[in-house]
Enzyme design. Structure first.
Site, PDB file in Angstrom:
ATOM      1  N   TYR A 122      -8.916  -9.285   7.427  1.00 17.53           N
ATOM      2  CA  TYR A 122     -10.251  -9.502   6.927  1.00 17.53           C
ATOM      3  C   TYR A 122     -10.669  -8.678   6.041  1.00 17.53           C
ATOM      4  CZ  TYR A 122     -15.137 -10.720   7.182  1.00 17.53           C
ATOM      5  OH  TYR A 122     -16.490 -11.087   6.374  1.00 17.53           O
ATOM      6  N   GLY A 167     -19.472 -22.748   1.425  1.00 18.13           N
ATOM      7  CA  GLY A 167     -19.583 -22.349   2.590  1.00 18.13           C
ATOM      8  C   GLY A 167     -21.284 -22.410   3.031  1.00 18.13           C
ATOM      9  N   SER A 223     -18.339  -8.223   2.093  1.00 16.17           N
ATOM     10  CA  SER A 223     -18.420  -7.438   3.081  1.00 16.17           C
ATOM     11  C   SER A 223     -18.399  -5.922   3.254  1.00 16.17           C
ATOM     12  CB  SER A 223     -17.520  -7.986   4.365  1.00 16.17           C
ATOM     13  OG  SER A 223     -17.463  -7.242   5.574  1.00 16.17           O
TER      14      SER A 223
END
Ligand SMILES: NC(=O)c1ccc[n+]([C@@H]2O[C@H](COP(=O)([O-])OP(=O)(O)OC[C@H]3O[C@@H](n4cnc5c(N)ncnc54)[C@H](OP(=O)(O)O)[C@@H]3O)[C@@H](O)[C@H]2O)c1
Length: 268
Positions: free
Chosen positions: A151, A10, A138
Site C-alpha cells: 500500500y 471512489g 496517503s
C-alpha cells in the site's frame, strides 16, 4: 467551484462521499464514480434533493477501459473541469502473507488506474481555461510503514507521478494536487486495523475533515497537502533522515504484528 464539473472516483466510499458533499456544497456539478450502484444512486438522489447537480458513472476501474470511463464522465454534463482520484484499496498485513492477487490489485487501483484515467482525460482538461487533477495519496506514501508495504509503495508511486506531472504541465491550465490523508475512519480500514489504530493511539480524522482539506487544496491551488501536524513533520524528517525514523517504525511494526495476524485469521 461554481459552474465547475468535477469527477470523483471512489465516490461510494467514506472519503469519496464526503468529497461529493463538499464539492457540491461549494457549487460544483459532481460526477460520481464507483462500482456499487446502490450507494451512488442514493447519494445522487440526496444531493439533487438538496438542490445540487450530480450524475453517476458505474464502472470498475480494473475492467473498464480508461477511455470509456473518461468519455462517460465528460458526457455526464458535457465537459469536465477536474478529476479527484479517490478510489483506493488497502491490504493490511505482513508482506510475506500477502497474495499475488492482493498485491496486483493494490497497484492496479491505487496507481495504474488513476494514471491511466488522467492520461485519458488530459486532452480534454488541457482545453479548459483552468482544470484540476487531485490525487488522493496517503501519509504512507511518504513514510513507508511496515504491515502496509505494498500500500505504501503504491502511494509512493502515485506521489512521484503527481510531482512529475505537475512539473510537466507547469504553465498550462491544468493544476496537479496531491493530498495525503492520515488514518481516516472509513471502511477501507478493517476491524483489525481500526483496533490497532486505537491501541497505538494513531491520530484519526473524519472523512469530512479530509474532504474539506481537498477542497481547500483546489481553491488555494496547493501542490501538496499532508494532513495532521506530527505527520507533516514526520514526512519531512523521513525525507531528510530516514534512518532516524527507522527506529520508531521498526518498534511500531513489532506492535502491529499481532493485529496483522488477527487480520489474516479474520480474512481467511
Ligand atoms: N481511510 C483512510 O485511513 C485513508 C488514509 C489515507 C488515504 N486514504 C485514501 O483515501 C481514498 C479513499 O479511501 P476511503 O477511506 O474512502 O476508502 P473506502 O471507504 O473503502 O472507499 C474506497 C472507494 O474506492 C472504490 N474502489 C475500489 N476499487 C475500485 C475499483 N476497482 N473500481 C472503482 N472503484 C473502486 C470503492 O468503490 P466501490 O465500493 O463502489 O467498489 C470506494 O468507493 C483511497 O485512495 C485511500 O487509499 C484513506
Amino acid at each position: 467551484m461554481k459552474d465547475k464539473t468535477i469527477l470523483i472516483t471512489g465516490a461510494s466510499g467514506g472519503i469519496g462521499r464526503a468529497l461529493a458533499r463538499s464539492f457540491a456544497s461549494a457549487g460544483a456539478r459532481v460526477v460520481l464514480l464507483g462500482r456499487q450502484s446502490r450507494p451512488l444512486i442514493e447519494l445522487v438522489a440526496t444531493l439533487r434533493a438538496e438542490g445540487h447537480e450530480a450524475r453517476l458513472v458505474i464502472a470498475d476501474l480494473l475492467t473498464t477501459p480508461p477511455a470509456d470511463v473518461a468519455c462517460k464522465a465528460i458526457n455526464a454534463f458535457g465537459s469536465l473541469d477536474g478529476v479527484i482520484n479517490c478510489a483506493g484499496v488497502q491490504h493490511f498485513g505482513l508482506s510475506a502473507d500477502q497474495s499475488a492477487a492482493a498485491t496486483a490489485e493494490t497497484f492496479a487501483v491505487n496507481t495504474v488506474a488513476p494514471i491511466q484515467l488522467i492520461q485519458a482525460l488530459l486532452p480534454h482538461l488541457q482545453g479548459r481555461s483552468e482544470a484540476h487533477i487531485v490525487n488522493v495519496g496517503s501519509i504512507f506514501g511518504s513514510i513507508a510503514f511496515p504491515c502496509f508495504a505494498t500500500y505504501s509503495a503504491s502511494k509512493f508511486a502515485l506521489r512521484g507521478y503527481s510531482e512529475a506531472l505537475r512539473r510537466e504541465l507547469a504553465g498550462g491550465p491544468v493544476q496537479v494536487h496531491y493530498v495525503a490523508p492520515r488514518y481516516t475512519r472509513t471502511a477501507i480500514n478493517s476491524e483489525a486495523v481500526a483496533h490497532m489504530a486505537d491501541a497505538l493511539g494513531m491520530h484519526q480524522d473524519s472523512p469530512e475533515a479530509v474532504a474539506e482539506q481537498v477542497l481547500a487544496a483546489v481553491l488555494h491551488k496547493a501542490a501538496d497537502t499532508y494532513l495532521g501536524w506530527p505527520e507533516k513533520l514526520f514526512v519531512r524528517l523521513n525525507a531528510i533522515l530516514p534512518r532516524l525514523v527507522d527506529r520508531a517504525l521498526i518498534r511500531q511494526g513489532r506492535q502491529m504484528r499481532p493485529f496483522a495476524r488477527r487480520h489474516l485469521a479474520e480474512s481467511n
